[in-house]
Design a protein around this motif. Structure first.
Motif, PDB file in Angstrom:
ATOM      1  N   ASP A  71       0.812  -1.220   0.000  1.00 28.36           N
ATOM      2  CA  ASP A  71       0.000   0.000   0.000  1.00 28.36           C
ATOM      3  C   ASP A  71       0.844   1.267   0.000  1.00 28.36           C
ATOM      4  O   ASP A  71       0.313   2.356  -0.214  1.00 28.36           O
ATOM      5  N   ARG A  72       2.112   1.149   0.244  1.00 30.27           N
ATOM      6  CA  ARG A  72       2.953   2.344   0.324  1.00 30.27           C
ATOM      7  C   ARG A  72       3.409   2.779  -1.058  1.00 30.27           C
ATOM      8  O   ARG A  72       3.408   2.001  -2.014  1.00 30.27           O
ATOM      9  N   THR A  73       3.846   4.022  -1.160  1.00 19.31           N
ATOM     10  CA  THR A  73       4.290   4.575  -2.444  1.00 19.31           C
ATOM     11  C   THR A  73       5.641   3.968  -2.833  1.00 19.31           C
ATOM     12  O   THR A  73       6.393   3.510  -1.958  1.00 19.31           O
ATOM     13  N   PRO A  74       5.987   3.969  -4.133  1.00 21.91           N
ATOM     14  CA  PRO A  74       7.291   3.451  -4.565  1.00 21.91           C
ATOM     15  C   PRO A  74       8.461   4.148  -3.868  1.00 21.91           C
ATOM     16  O   PRO A  74       9.474   3.511  -3.562  1.00 21.91           O
ATOM     17  N   GLU A  75       8.333   5.420  -3.619  1.00 25.97           N
ATOM     18  CA  GLU A  75       9.411   6.152  -2.946  1.00 25.97           C
ATOM     19  C   GLU A  75       9.603   5.668  -1.510  1.00 25.97           C
ATOM     20  O   GLU A  75      10.737   5.501  -1.041  1.00 25.97           O
ATOM     21  N   GLU A  76       8.490   5.406  -0.811  1.00 29.92           N
ATOM     22  CA  GLU A  76       8.582   4.907   0.563  1.00 29.92           C
ATOM     23  C   GLU A  76       9.198   3.515   0.601  1.00 29.92           C
ATOM     24  O   GLU A  76      10.026   3.205   1.465  1.00 29.92           O
ATOM     25  N   LYS A  77       8.794   2.684  -0.354  1.00 29.46           N
ATOM     26  CA  LYS A  77       9.385   1.338  -0.423  1.00 29.46           C
ATOM     27  C   LYS A  77      10.879   1.407  -0.705  1.00 29.46           C
ATOM     28  O   LYS A  77      11.683   0.712  -0.080  1.00 29.46           O
ATOM     29  N   ALA A  78      11.256   2.258  -1.669  1.00 34.90           N
ATOM     30  CA  ALA A  78      12.665   2.378  -2.025  1.00 34.90           C
ATOM     31  C   ALA A  78      13.487   2.897  -0.848  1.00 34.90           C
ATOM     32  O   ALA A  78      14.611   2.424  -0.603  1.00 34.90           O
ATOM     33  N   GLN A  79      12.939   3.847  -0.122  1.00 31.87           N
ATOM     34  CA  GLN A  79      13.649   4.399   1.035  1.00 31.87           C
ATOM     35  C   GLN A  79      13.842   3.348   2.121  1.00 31.87           C
ATOM     36  O   GLN A  79      14.926   3.228   2.713  1.00 31.87           O
ATOM     37  N   SER A  80      12.793   2.554   2.367  1.00 38.16           N
ATOM     38  CA  SER A  80      12.903   1.496   3.376  1.00 38.16           C
ATOM     39  C   SER A  80      13.930   0.444   2.965  1.00 38.16           C
ATOM     40  O   SER A  80      14.726  -0.023   3.792  1.00 38.16           O
ATOM     41  N   LEU A  81      13.910   0.066   1.702  1.00 37.73           N
ATOM     42  CA  LEU A  81      14.878  -0.928   1.208  1.00 37.73           C
ATOM     43  C   LEU A  81      16.293  -0.365   1.218  1.00 37.73           C
ATOM     44  O   LEU A  81      17.262  -1.094   1.461  1.00 37.73           O
ATOM     45  N   LYS A  82      16.413   0.911   0.966  1.00 40.29           N
ATOM     46  CA  LYS A  82      17.736   1.540   1.046  1.00 40.29           C
ATOM     47  C   LYS A  82      18.275   1.453   2.472  1.00 40.29           C
ATOM     48  O   LYS A  82      19.446   1.112   2.694  1.00 40.29           O
ATOM     49  N   ASN A  83      17.423   1.759   3.457  1.00 38.05           N
ATOM     50  CA  ASN A  83      17.832   1.672   4.860  1.00 38.05           C
ATOM     51  C   ASN A  83      18.221   0.243   5.229  1.00 38.05           C
ATOM     52  O   ASN A  83      19.188   0.016   5.959  1.00 38.05           O
ATOM     53  N   GLU A  84      17.446  -0.713   4.690  1.00 36.54           N
ATOM     54  CA  GLU A  84      17.765  -2.123   4.940  1.00 36.54           C
ATOM     55  C   GLU A  84      19.122  -2.477   4.340  1.00 36.54           C
ATOM     56  O   GLU A  84      19.945  -3.148   4.975  1.00 36.54           O
ATOM     57  N   GLY A  85      19.354  -2.009   3.123  1.00 44.72           N
ATOM     58  CA  GLY A  85      20.647  -2.248   2.487  1.00 44.72           C
ATOM     59  C   GLY A  85      21.789  -1.615   3.250  1.00 44.72           C
ATOM     60  O   GLY A  85      22.879  -2.195   3.370  1.00 44.72           O
ATOM     61  N   ASN A  86      21.553  -0.423   3.792  1.00 46.11           N
ATOM     62  CA  ASN A  86      22.596   0.249   4.574  1.00 46.11           C
ATOM     63  C   ASN A  86      22.968  -0.541   5.822  1.00 46.11           C
ATOM     64  O   ASN A  86      24.134  -0.586   6.231  1.00 46.11           O
ATOM     65  N   GLU A  87      21.956  -1.168   6.449  1.00 44.40           N
ATOM     66  CA  GLU A  87      22.231  -1.989   7.627  1.00 44.40           C
ATOM     67  C   GLU A  87      23.080  -3.200   7.252  1.00 44.40           C
ATOM     68  O   GLU A  87      24.030  -3.561   7.961  1.00 44.40           O
ATOM     69  N   PHE A  88      22.737  -3.836   6.133  1.00 45.86           N
ATOM     70  CA  PHE A  88      23.558  -4.961   5.658  1.00 45.86           C
ATOM     71  C   PHE A  88      24.979  -4.490   5.346  1.00 45.86           C
ATOM     72  O   PHE A  88      25.958  -5.192   5.619  1.00 45.86           O
ATOM     73  N   PHE A  89      25.094  -3.306   4.756  1.00 43.28           N
ATOM     74  CA  PHE A  89      26.412  -2.772   4.401  1.00 43.28           C
ATOM     75  C   PHE A  89      27.249  -2.545   5.659  1.00 43.28           C
ATOM     76  O   PHE A  89      28.448  -2.855   5.677  1.00 43.28           O
ATOM     77  N   LYS A  90      26.635  -2.017   6.707  1.00 39.01           N
ATOM     78  CA  LYS A  90      27.364  -1.790   7.956  1.00 39.01           C
ATOM     79  C   LYS A  90      27.867  -3.098   8.543  1.00 39.01           C
ATOM     80  O   LYS A  90      28.921  -3.147   9.179  1.00 39.01           O
ATOM     81  N   THR A 102      19.162  -3.272  -5.090  1.00 40.86           N
ATOM     82  CA  THR A 102      18.576  -3.626  -6.392  1.00 40.86           C
ATOM     83  C   THR A 102      17.048  -3.636  -6.310  1.00 40.86           C
ATOM     84  O   THR A 102      16.365  -3.139  -7.214  1.00 40.86           O
ATOM     85  N   ALA A 103      16.525  -4.194  -5.218  1.00 45.75           N
ATOM     86  CA  ALA A 103      15.070  -4.209  -5.028  1.00 45.75           C
ATOM     87  C   ALA A 103      14.519  -2.788  -4.926  1.00 45.75           C
ATOM     88  O   ALA A 103      13.439  -2.476  -5.449  1.00 45.75           O
ATOM     89  N   ALA A 104      15.278  -1.911  -4.279  1.00 51.08           N
ATOM     90  CA  ALA A 104      14.853  -0.518  -4.158  1.00 51.08           C
ATOM     91  C   ALA A 104      14.830   0.169  -5.520  1.00 51.08           C
ATOM     92  O   ALA A 104      13.903   0.924  -5.843  1.00 51.08           O
ATOM     93  N   LEU A 105      15.834  -0.099  -6.344  1.00 52.18           N
ATOM     94  CA  LEU A 105      15.897   0.513  -7.680  1.00 52.18           C
ATOM     95  C   LEU A 105      14.765   0.014  -8.582  1.00 52.18           C
ATOM     96  O   LEU A 105      14.290   0.751  -9.453  1.00 52.18           O
ATOM     97  N   LYS A 106      14.324  -1.222  -8.361  1.00 51.70           N
ATOM     98  CA  LYS A 106      13.248  -1.784  -9.187  1.00 51.70           C
ATOM     99  C   LYS A 106      11.912  -1.070  -8.958  1.00 51.70           C
ATOM    100  O   LYS A 106      11.016  -1.173  -9.784  1.00 51.70           O
ATOM    101  N   ASN A 107      11.807  -0.349  -7.854  1.00 52.84           N
ATOM    102  CA  ASN A 107      10.568   0.384  -7.589  1.00 52.84           C
ATOM    103  C   ASN A 107      10.407   1.592  -8.514  1.00 52.84           C
ATOM    104  O   ASN A 107       9.295   2.099  -8.662  1.00 52.84           O
ATOM    105  N   LYS A 108      11.528   2.044  -9.105  1.00 53.53           N
ATOM    106  CA  LYS A 108      11.495   3.185 -10.038  1.00 53.53           C
ATOM    107  C   LYS A 108      10.658   4.331  -9.461  1.00 53.53           C
ATOM    108  O   LYS A 108       9.649   4.756 -10.028  1.00 53.53           O
ATOM    109  N   CYS A 109      11.121   4.799  -8.324  1.00 52.17           N
ATOM    110  CA  CYS A 109      10.349   5.809  -7.598  1.00 52.17           C
ATOM    111  C   CYS A 109      10.359   7.170  -8.286  1.00 52.17           C
ATOM    112  O   CYS A 109       9.505   8.007  -8.023  1.00 52.17           O
TER     113      CYS A 109
END
Length: 343
Positions: A71-90, A102-109
């Protein structure tokens, strides 16, 4: 309305305290596994599990469901996935970070700033995994969206240096310094790329000079061999004709072919080869075989001015070889076989 009971007697206090210590909190952690249970609470997790089982990690599963809520907007999904990716990166879990970005980019926000960050972050993850081509592609894609993005420019220059494409690395740095003229990282990368480029060009010049020298030496050696009337031949395996596998009658076992200079050198342990010394004398590698005793001798540089007797005098002179138990190999008894050839 009933009034609450008040305990004033000290004996009653002791009874209450004793009863409290004997009773256990029903929702408390198990005494033996409390650390494991504590680690399953998302707020206190040190690392995210590889696979999330909703039964084992119900709270974490709910959080992920929120992150991936349709139900969330593509931008919100991409932002959440970006934060998730950042945690994995840390956590240096770069493969999972790449999956999240990659999943965040697929949202094409459609948010260019966010997409640029996702690309540069994924480029960094690829870089740490050694995937330089993929990292460079992501950096180039980020630069295409925002030409002056500092992290994309730095990452692109780093990738080019790792790929030993120093000229292109310099181009990345110069492009970045136009937008960020005082950036120390770009300045250092520019200096490093220029240093590596000059070193690579110097090594290329040295290799070219060495190759030219070797070719000249080969030509001089072949000329000396031909001048002495030496023919370099090697046996050729007879060709087979027809399906019956019979040898062709034309030029069978006597067939020979001209041997190139490369065929006169050894790339094995000895490294021996024909060479021409400063006095214009040829030196040949020579192998002596003694089939009767399954022994051999090897002379890596047999000068053309020496005779076989000169070497025999050393090989079978005062001290005979230990394998000659019958003492037959005296200098006066030796005869040289006629089957001399280069292989």
């Amino acid at each position: 309305m009933a009034s609450p009971a008040i305990l004033n007697d000290s004996d009653d206090d002791d009874v209450f305290a004793e009863a409290f210590t004997r009773s256990k909190y029903k929702n408390a952690f198990n005494e033996d596994t409390w650390e494991e249970e504590f680690d399953k609470i998302p707020m206190f997790m040190k690392t995210v599990p590889e696979e999330i089982d909703p039964k084992e990690y119900p709270e974490l599963a709910h959080i992920q469901a929120i992150i991936h809520d349709e139900d969330r907007t593509p931008e919100e999904k991409a932002q959440s996935l970006k934060n998730e990716g950042n945690e994995f990166f840390k956590e240096k879990n770069y493969p999972k970070a790449i999956v999240a970005y990659t999943a965040a980019l697929k949202n094409k926000c459609g948010d260019q700033d966010l997409e640029t960050v996702l690309l540069t972050n994924r480029a960094a993850a690829h870089f740490h995994l050694g995937n330089m081509r993929s990292a460079l592609n992501d950096a180039a894609a980020a630069k295409k969206i925002k030409p002056g993005h500092l992290k994309a420019l730095i990452r692109g220059a780093q990738c080019c240096i790792e790929l030993r494409n120093f000229a292109t690395a310099i181009q990345w740095c110069e492009e970045g310094l136009k937008a960020h003229p005082t950036d120390k990282k770009l300045q250092d990368l520019r200096a490093a790329a220029d240093k590596h480029k000059r070193a690579a060009e110097r090594d290329a010049r040295k290799a070219k000079v060495k190759e030219k020298k070797l070719n000249h030496e080969k030509e001089a050696l072949m000329a000396a061999i031909k001048e002495r009337g030496v023919k370099l031949l090697q046996p050729v395996k007879p060709r087979q004709s027809g399906s019956d596998g019979e040898d062709d009658d034309e030029g069978s076992s006597t067939a020979v072919a001209e041997l190139s200079l490369d065929g006169l050198s050894s790339h094995k342990a000895t490294g021996a080869q024909v060479f021409l010394d400063e006095q214009n004398s040829l030196h040949w590698p020579v192998l002596f075989l003694y089939p009767e005793h399954q022994q051999s001798d090897f002379i890596s540089a047999f000068c053309e001015s020496n005779s076989f007797l000169d070497h025999f005098a050393v090989m079978f002179g005062e001290q005979l070889p230990p394998w000659d138990v019958d003492r037959k190999y005296h200098l006066q008894n030796l005869q040289l076989g006629a089957g001399i050839r280069c292989r």
